[in-house]
Design a protein around this motif. Structure first.
Motif, PDB file in Angstrom:
ATOM      1  N   ALA A 113       0.852  -1.183   0.000  1.00  0.00           N
ATOM      2  CA  ALA A 113       0.000   0.000   0.000  1.00  0.00           C
ATOM      3  C   ALA A 113       0.890   1.236   0.000  1.00  0.00           C
ATOM      4  CB  ALA A 113      -0.914   0.002   1.219  1.00  0.00           C
ATOM      5  N   PHE A 114       0.803   2.022  -1.070  1.00  0.00           N
ATOM      6  CA  PHE A 114       1.533   3.280  -1.162  1.00  0.00           C
ATOM      7  C   PHE A 114       0.609   4.426  -0.755  1.00  0.00           C
ATOM      8  CE2 PHE A 114       3.806   0.567  -4.199  1.00  0.00           C
ATOM      9  CZ  PHE A 114       5.113   0.751  -3.759  1.00  0.00           C
ATOM     10  N   ASN A 115       1.208   5.554  -0.435  1.00  0.00           N
ATOM     11  CA  ASN A 115       0.442   6.712   0.017  1.00  0.00           C
ATOM     12  C   ASN A 115      -0.644   7.095  -0.985  1.00  0.00           C
ATOM     13  OD1 ASN A 115       2.030   7.001   2.334  1.00  0.00           O
ATOM     14  ND2 ASN A 115       3.549   8.222   1.248  1.00  0.00           N
ATOM     15  N   GLY A 116      -1.885   7.138  -0.510  1.00  0.00           N
ATOM     16  CA  GLY A 116      -2.991   7.606  -1.330  1.00  0.00           C
ATOM     17  C   GLY A 116      -3.404   6.673  -2.448  1.00  0.00           C
ATOM     18  N   ARG A 117      -2.978   5.406  -2.394  1.00  0.00           N
ATOM     19  CA  ARG A 117      -3.281   4.488  -3.490  1.00  0.00           C
ATOM     20  C   ARG A 117      -3.858   3.174  -2.970  1.00  0.00           C
ATOM     21  NH1 ARG A 117      -0.930   5.662  -8.366  1.00  0.00           N
ATOM     22  NH2 ARG A 117       0.452   7.480  -8.371  1.00  0.00           N
ATOM     23  N   ALA A 118      -4.646   2.557  -3.831  1.00  0.00           N
ATOM     24  CA  ALA A 118      -5.113   1.214  -3.508  1.00  0.00           C
ATOM     25  C   ALA A 118      -3.921   0.263  -3.543  1.00  0.00           C
ATOM     26  CB  ALA A 118      -6.167   0.784  -4.533  1.00  0.00           C
ATOM     27  N   ARG A 161      -4.920  -5.445  -9.207  1.00  0.00           N
ATOM     28  CA  ARG A 161      -3.820  -4.514  -9.485  1.00  0.00           C
ATOM     29  C   ARG A 161      -2.493  -5.261  -9.304  1.00  0.00           C
ATOM     30  NH1 ARG A 161      -4.854   0.883  -8.985  1.00  0.00           N
ATOM     31  NH2 ARG A 161      -3.115   1.296  -7.576  1.00  0.00           N
ATOM     32  N   ILE A 162      -1.975  -5.810 -10.395  1.00  0.00           N
ATOM     33  CA  ILE A 162      -0.762  -6.627 -10.353  1.00  0.00           C
ATOM     34  C   ILE A 162       0.284  -6.052 -11.303  1.00  0.00           C
ATOM     35  CG2 ILE A 162       0.234  -8.914 -10.731  1.00  0.00           C
ATOM     36  CD1 ILE A 162      -2.445 -10.136 -10.166  1.00  0.00           C
ATOM     37  N   ALA A 163       1.525  -5.992 -10.812  1.00  0.00           N
ATOM     38  CA  ALA A 163       2.666  -5.626 -11.649  1.00  0.00           C
ATOM     39  C   ALA A 163       3.680  -6.762 -11.567  1.00  0.00           C
ATOM     40  CB  ALA A 163       3.293  -4.321 -11.186  1.00  0.00           C
ATOM     41  N   LEU A 164       3.979  -7.353 -12.719  1.00  0.00           N
ATOM     42  CA  LEU A 164       4.938  -8.457 -12.813  1.00  0.00           C
ATOM     43  C   LEU A 164       6.217  -7.913 -13.433  1.00  0.00           C
ATOM     44  CD1 LEU A 164       5.672 -11.491 -12.651  1.00  0.00           C
ATOM     45  CD2 LEU A 164       4.558 -11.776 -14.878  1.00  0.00           C
ATOM     46  N   LEU A 165       7.232  -7.717 -12.595  1.00  0.00           N
ATOM     47  CA  LEU A 165       8.477  -7.088 -13.028  1.00  0.00           C
ATOM     48  C   LEU A 165       9.624  -8.083 -12.966  1.00  0.00           C
ATOM     49  CD1 LEU A 165       6.927  -5.075 -10.696  1.00  0.00           C
ATOM     50  CD2 LEU A 165       8.462  -3.437 -11.772  1.00  0.00           C
ATOM     51  N   GLY A 166      10.522  -8.009 -13.951  1.00  0.00           N
ATOM     52  CA  GLY A 166      11.684  -8.869 -13.830  1.00  0.00           C
ATOM     53  C   GLY A 166      12.442  -9.106 -15.106  1.00  0.00           C
ATOM     54  N   HIS A 239      11.191  -6.879 -18.449  1.00  0.00           N
ATOM     55  CA  HIS A 239       9.850  -6.367 -18.741  1.00  0.00           C
ATOM     56  C   HIS A 239       9.079  -6.018 -17.474  1.00  0.00           C
ATOM     57  CE1 HIS A 239      10.630  -7.912 -22.749  1.00  0.00           C
ATOM     58  NE2 HIS A 239      10.807  -9.122 -22.253  1.00  0.00           N
ATOM     59  N   ILE A 240       8.110  -5.134 -17.654  1.00  0.00           N
ATOM     60  CA  ILE A 240       7.126  -4.825 -16.614  1.00  0.00           C
ATOM     61  C   ILE A 240       5.748  -5.028 -17.227  1.00  0.00           C
ATOM     62  CG2 ILE A 240       6.188  -3.079 -15.058  1.00  0.00           C
ATOM     63  CD1 ILE A 240       8.929  -1.735 -15.046  1.00  0.00           C
ATOM     64  N   LEU A 241       5.090  -6.107 -16.840  1.00  0.00           N
ATOM     65  CA  LEU A 241       3.726  -6.364 -17.303  1.00  0.00           C
ATOM     66  C   LEU A 241       2.750  -5.872 -16.246  1.00  0.00           C
ATOM     67  CD1 LEU A 241       3.716  -9.888 -19.013  1.00  0.00           C
ATOM     68  CD2 LEU A 241       4.450  -7.670 -19.906  1.00  0.00           C
ATOM     69  N   LEU A 242       1.680  -5.260 -16.711  1.00  0.00           N
ATOM     70  CA  LEU A 242       0.668  -4.695 -15.816  1.00  0.00           C
ATOM     71  C   LEU A 242      -0.697  -5.317 -16.091  1.00  0.00           C
ATOM     72  CD1 LEU A 242       1.565  -0.898 -16.223  1.00  0.00           C
ATOM     73  CD2 LEU A 242       2.384  -2.456 -14.433  1.00  0.00           C
ATOM     74  N   SER A 243      -1.438  -5.561 -15.029  1.00  0.00           N
ATOM     75  CA  SER A 243      -2.834  -5.961 -15.206  1.00  0.00           C
ATOM     76  C   SER A 243      -3.616  -4.768 -15.740  1.00  0.00           C
ATOM     77  CB  SER A 243      -3.420  -6.441 -13.881  1.00  0.00           C
ATOM     78  OG  SER A 243      -3.420  -5.384 -12.939  1.00  0.00           O
ATOM     79  N   GLU A 244      -4.819  -5.022 -16.219  1.00  0.00           N
ATOM     80  CA  GLU A 244      -5.590  -3.960 -16.870  1.00  0.00           C
ATOM     81  C   GLU A 244      -5.835  -2.773 -15.942  1.00  0.00           C
ATOM     82  OE1 GLU A 244      -9.471  -3.385 -19.762  1.00  0.00           O
ATOM     83  OE2 GLU A 244      -9.192  -5.276 -18.703  1.00  0.00           O
ATOM     84  N   ALA A 245      -6.095  -3.037 -14.673  1.00  0.00           N
ATOM     85  CA  ALA A 245      -6.367  -1.950 -13.736  1.00  0.00           C
ATOM     86  C   ALA A 245      -5.182  -0.994 -13.617  1.00  0.00           C
ATOM     87  CB  ALA A 245      -6.722  -2.524 -12.366  1.00  0.00           C
ATOM     88  N   LEU A 246      -3.951  -1.530 -13.665  1.00  0.00           N
ATOM     89  CA  LEU A 246      -2.761  -0.683 -13.612  1.00  0.00           C
ATOM     90  C   LEU A 246      -2.409  -0.117 -14.982  1.00  0.00           C
ATOM     91  CD1 LEU A 246      -0.365  -2.570 -11.166  1.00  0.00           C
ATOM     92  CD2 LEU A 246      -1.809  -0.590 -10.703  1.00  0.00           C
ATOM     93  N   LYS A 247      -2.682  -0.871 -16.006  1.00  0.00           N
ATOM     94  CA  LYS A 247      -2.405  -0.392 -17.374  1.00  0.00           C
ATOM     95  C   LYS A 247      -3.129   0.920 -17.638  1.00  0.00           C
ATOM     96  CE  LYS A 247      -4.146  -0.558 -21.897  1.00  0.00           C
ATOM     97  NZ  LYS A 247      -5.493  -0.344 -22.465  1.00  0.00           N
ATOM     98  N   ASN A 248      -4.314   1.066 -17.113  1.00  0.00           N
ATOM     99  CA  ASN A 248      -5.090   2.287 -17.333  1.00  0.00           C
ATOM    100  C   ASN A 248      -4.476   3.506 -16.646  1.00  0.00           C
ATOM    101  OD1 ASN A 248      -6.977   0.862 -18.856  1.00  0.00           O
ATOM    102  ND2 ASN A 248      -8.234   0.374 -17.073  1.00  0.00           N
ATOM    103  N   ASP A 249      -3.576   3.258 -15.666  1.00  0.00           N
ATOM    104  CA  ASP A 249      -2.890   4.354 -14.965  1.00  0.00           C
ATOM    105  C   ASP A 249      -1.491   4.616 -15.501  1.00  0.00           C
ATOM    106  OD1 ASP A 249      -5.061   4.676 -13.294  1.00  0.00           O
ATOM    107  OD2 ASP A 249      -4.239   3.418 -11.705  1.00  0.00           O
TER     108      ASP A 249
END
Length: 276
Positions: A113-118, A161-166, A239-249
């Motif tokens: 959980a980051f400041n001000g974010r889900a 809200r998933i970010a797959l980084l690596g 790569h950094i893959l984002l789920s749709e909820a994060l992709k929109n941001d």
């Protein structure tokens, strides 16, 4: 908010570069809020927690002696809550056993959980290299990828809200390779590996780098040999893959080649994605 991934190829050797790079981002008033690292090449008891704490980062680590190892660094000033639901266990269908535990430390996941974010589910992953098609290590890579797909399916049921980084050790398209003809059929670019990457996209992930127009011949890894970096003879495998909820941001994605030009660098460069 900025998320990044970097295969440091030994954090013991590259710690000065890591600290220098994080400080440079701060100086540009564009700090990294979460950084996923791969190839730590040490156990947790030897990880530089204190140095990174002094630099303003809380560290989550899954280490391994000599090989592999992953971490998630979280900027303390950005955190609303310490990471929770930390997971280092990854079950892969190796040896025809759907619940065979992979002993290699290649995966670390945490809900942050980051400041001000889900909350965001952040995953740092070091995909197997594979060596070459037809080898046992390549078969392990394909098994690992199949297991990852199954595991991510479960993750997506729990987290939107998933970010797959690596370091994926996969160049998904010919535009991600400096010389596609020379690389044709080889490890990192084989059809089996690219199909596995496409499978992640079909699950509902988005390649954040390709959400934006990018300069041609943009890569994240260059071989130490034969002046690979100087000739820009590279591949894009981080790569950094984002789920749709994060992709929109997502508002930006880039590769920072600067550290690759430093003395005694990692052979990888950091990849950064910015969320609004």
């Amino acid at each position: 908010m900025r998320l990044a991934t970097w295969n440091v190829n030994s954090i013991k050797v590259r710690l000065p570069h890591l600290l220098q790079w994080l400080a440079a981002q701060d100086a540009m008033k564009a700090p990294i809020d979460a950084l996923c690292l791969q190839e730590l090449k040490l156990t947790e008891d030897k990880f530089p927690f204190a140095e990174l704490e002094a630099a303003g980062y809380y560290s989550l680590v899954a280490g391994q002696k000599t090989y592999n190892g992953v971490a998630i660094l979280l900027r303390k000033a950005s955190l609303a809550a310490i990471a929770q639901d930390v997971n280092t266990a990854f079950l892969s269908p190796i040896k025809n056993n759907p619940k065979f535990a992979d002993e290699q430390q290649r995966l670390l996941a945490a809900t942050v959980a980051f400041n001000g974010r889900a909350p965001i589910r952040i995953i740092s992953a070091y995909f197997p290299n594979g060596q070459a098609p037809g080898t046992e290590k390549f078969a392990y890579k394909l098994d690992w990828l199949a297991g990852l797909h199954d595991w991510l399916s479960e993750e997506m049921e729990e987290h939107s809200r998933i970010a797959l980084l690596g370091d994926y050790n996969i160049a998904p398209e010919d535009q991600d390779v400096h010389d596609p003809k020379a690389w044709e059929g080889q490890n990192l670019v084989s059809q089996d590996e690219r199909d596995a990457f496409s499978g992640l996209i079909e699950m509902g992930f988005y390649d954040s780098y390709r959400l934006f127009e990018q300069a041609p011949k943009s890569f994240s890894w260059w071989d130490y040999r034969m002046m690979g970096f100087r000739r820009n003879a590279g591949v894009r495998i981080d790569h950094i893959l984002l789920s749709e909820a994060l992709k929109n941001d997502c508002i930006a994605s880039s590769i920072d080649k600067t550290p690759r030009a430093w003395e005694q660098p990692s052979d990888h460069a950091p990849v950064i994605t910015t969320l609004s």
